[in-house]
Design an enzyme around this catalytic site. Sequence first.
Site, short mmCIF file in Angstrom:
data_model
loop_
_atom_site.label_atom_id
_atom_site.label_comp_id
_atom_site.label_asym_id
_atom_site.label_seq_id
_atom_site.Cartn_x
_atom_site.Cartn_y
_atom_site.Cartn_z
N ASN A 198 120.88 38.20 -12.80
CA ASN A 198 121.27 36.91 -12.33
C ASN A 198 122.41 36.45 -12.90
OD1 ASN A 198 118.02 37.00 -11.95
ND2 ASN A 198 119.18 36.90 -10.03
N LYS A 219 115.80 48.67 -11.09
CA LYS A 219 117.25 48.61 -11.43
C LYS A 219 117.73 48.55 -13.04
CE LYS A 219 120.01 45.46 -12.62
NZ LYS A 219 120.86 44.25 -12.89
N HIS A 244 125.70 44.92 -5.55
CA HIS A 244 126.94 45.24 -4.92
C HIS A 244 126.51 46.57 -4.26
CE1 HIS A 244 128.95 42.31 -6.76
NE2 HIS A 244 128.42 42.51 -7.98
N ASP A 300 115.14 46.88 1.47
CA ASP A 300 115.31 45.93 0.20
C ASP A 300 115.66 46.82 -0.89
OD1 ASP A 300 113.16 47.34 -0.94
OD2 ASP A 300 111.50 45.87 -0.46
#
Length: 279
Positions: free
Chosen positions: A75, A163, A183, A199
């Site tokens: 984030n 991730k 991205h 998702d």
Amino acid sequence: MAVMQLEGPYPTFARPSVEECWEVRNRLHSLHGLGGEYVRPRSCPTIDPIAMRDPEEVKRHTVLDSLIGTILSQNTTDNNSRRAFASLKTAFPTWEEVQKADLNAVEDAIRCGGLAQIKAARIANILNTLLEERGSICLEYVRNMTSDQIKAELSRFKGVGPKTVACVLMFHLEHNEFPVDTHVHRLSKMLGWVPPNADREKAYLHLNKRVPNDIKFDLHCLLVTHGKRCPRCAKGGRAQTTPDGPCPLVNWSFKAVQENDSKGSISLLDQNAIKFLEG
């Protein structure tokens, strides 16, 4: 014509093809260069400023360095996460010192990276767990594990998702992984490579199966770079940096999309992909 069955959340979804992956990789490479803003050797981009990336220094980074650097990148931007990692290591040069430090002091050290309270708690949990379970604060033991074993080992820590684990595997451990960040997720939808409702976790599970191993690193890095620099493909149409040139994905041949439909008709998903590709 029967659709080939694959493992993953979308076993009958036949995109992207190998040819599509290479075509997009080559087009983005022609605009941004090899790997875009990321360069080899495969260091953690959230730790190493590109201009200062020394191959010998990269080799000295530990798995724990990479994991915590990637947690700090959550984030926020790569620049902010690099600043937070550097600030943390300046305040506490070893992970043993971080583990012994007051949590508020750790928060202060990483505040420039955002979400300091949450990230400090997650870092403390990892360090405390390693010390309690193994008697030392070290993750080098995972180097002897398979990719699946590493995923199971790291994902048990709170705040370490697919991730984050995939980034550690690809950038630091040089495994064939295809991380899906914001991205990559956005562009894969725009290209019609995943269903519109996919998702990030399902997109990762699907794309990690379909993207060829020998271009996973390049394609991931190029998609991230393009997602930041291209006004047409950036979130909200707002590029983070000056564009490198016209988007090479506009008007590239979408024959592969049309050929995907064995009946000669174009699905709603493919219509959306064609709309994007035609600009």
